[in-house]
Design an enzyme around this catalytic site. Structure first.
Site, PDB file in Angstrom:
ATOM      1  N   ASN A 209      50.164  -8.882  69.078  1.00 35.58           N
ATOM      2  CA  ASN A 209      48.990  -8.021  69.258  1.00 35.58           C
ATOM      3  C   ASN A 209      48.219  -8.348  70.538  1.00 35.58           C
ATOM      4  O   ASN A 209      47.132  -7.838  70.754  1.00 35.58           O
ATOM      5  CB  ASN A 209      48.064  -8.099  68.038  1.00 35.58           C
ATOM      6  CG  ASN A 209      47.530  -9.492  67.805  1.00 35.58           C
ATOM      7  OD1 ASN A 209      48.039 -10.464  68.337  1.00 35.58           O
ATOM      8  ND2 ASN A 209      46.497  -9.595  66.984  1.00 35.58           N
ATOM      9  N   CYS A 210      48.791  -9.162  71.418  1.00 36.60           N
ATOM     10  CA  CYS A 210      48.162  -9.532  72.693  1.00 36.60           C
ATOM     11  C   CYS A 210      48.525  -8.484  73.749  1.00 36.60           C
ATOM     12  O   CYS A 210      49.706  -8.226  73.999  1.00 36.60           O
ATOM     13  CB  CYS A 210      48.651 -10.922  73.112  1.00 36.60           C
ATOM     14  SG  CYS A 210      48.169 -11.399  74.783  1.00 36.60           S
ATOM     15  N   ASP A 211      47.520  -7.874  74.345  1.00 33.16           N
ATOM     16  CA  ASP A 211      47.760  -6.836  75.350  1.00 33.16           C
ATOM     17  C   ASP A 211      48.563  -7.360  76.532  1.00 33.16           C
ATOM     18  O   ASP A 211      49.440  -6.672  77.045  1.00 33.16           O
ATOM     19  CB  ASP A 211      46.437  -6.255  75.862  1.00 33.16           C
ATOM     20  CG  ASP A 211      45.741  -5.394  74.820  1.00 33.16           C
ATOM     21  OD1 ASP A 211      46.430  -4.909  73.896  1.00 33.16           O
ATOM     22  OD2 ASP A 211      44.511  -5.212  74.918  1.00 33.16           O
TER      23      ASP A 211
ATOM     24  N   ARG B 106      52.175  -7.673  75.630  1.00 31.02           N
ATOM     25  CA  ARG B 106      52.794  -6.346  75.565  1.00 31.02           C
ATOM     26  C   ARG B 106      53.101  -5.805  76.954  1.00 31.02           C
ATOM     27  O   ARG B 106      54.145  -5.183  77.175  1.00 31.02           O
ATOM     28  CB  ARG B 106      51.891  -5.374  74.811  1.00 31.02           C
ATOM     29  CG  ARG B 106      51.970  -5.575  73.315  1.00 31.02           C
ATOM     30  CD  ARG B 106      51.299  -4.430  72.603  1.00 31.02           C
ATOM     31  NE  ARG B 106      50.290  -5.017  71.731  1.00 31.02           N
ATOM     32  CZ  ARG B 106      49.178  -4.434  71.355  1.00 31.02           C
ATOM     33  NH1 ARG B 106      48.885  -3.235  71.766  1.00 31.02           N
ATOM     34  NH2 ARG B 106      48.348  -5.039  70.556  1.00 31.02           N
TER      35      ARG B 106
END
Length: 104
Positions: free
Chosen positions: A8-10, A13
């Site tokens: 869930n880490c931008d 990603r």
């Protein structure tokens, strides 16, 4: 090529999207391979610890005084992300220097 980080880490990603064929390994779920974190600490020193994270800011001074490897083992979100392993070499973070080193 493996990208160690959080799903869930931008930033993780972004790295995954830019690095075709890379595999994201969520350190909260899967952990890190034996010895990888020690290798990263030997190469990057204290930079392996993300002191800007909300987890870090929520810790007491006494907790922060622990050894970086112990802190990351207890709180995987404290690891600076992403940690990228490509062809036996480690890269930390997703700055322009890392992107250039990976040919992007």
């Amino acid at each position: 090529m493996q990208i160690y980080g959080l799903k869930n880490c931008d930033t993780c990603r972004k790295a995954l999207k830019a690095l075709a064929g890379a595999e994201l390994i969520d350190v909260r779920e899967a952990g890190l391979p034996e010895g990888l974190l020690a290798r990263a600490e030997a190469e990057f020193g204290g930079a392996i610890l993300n002191t800007r994270s909300t987890t870090w800011r929520g810790m007491s001074e006494a907790e922060r005084a622990g050894a970086p490897l112990d802190l990351i083992a207890a709180h995987p979100a404290l690891m600076k992300r992403p940690l990228i392993e490509a062809d036996g070499k480690l890269y930390l973070g997703w700055g322009k220097d890392t992107q250039a080193a990976l040919g992007l």
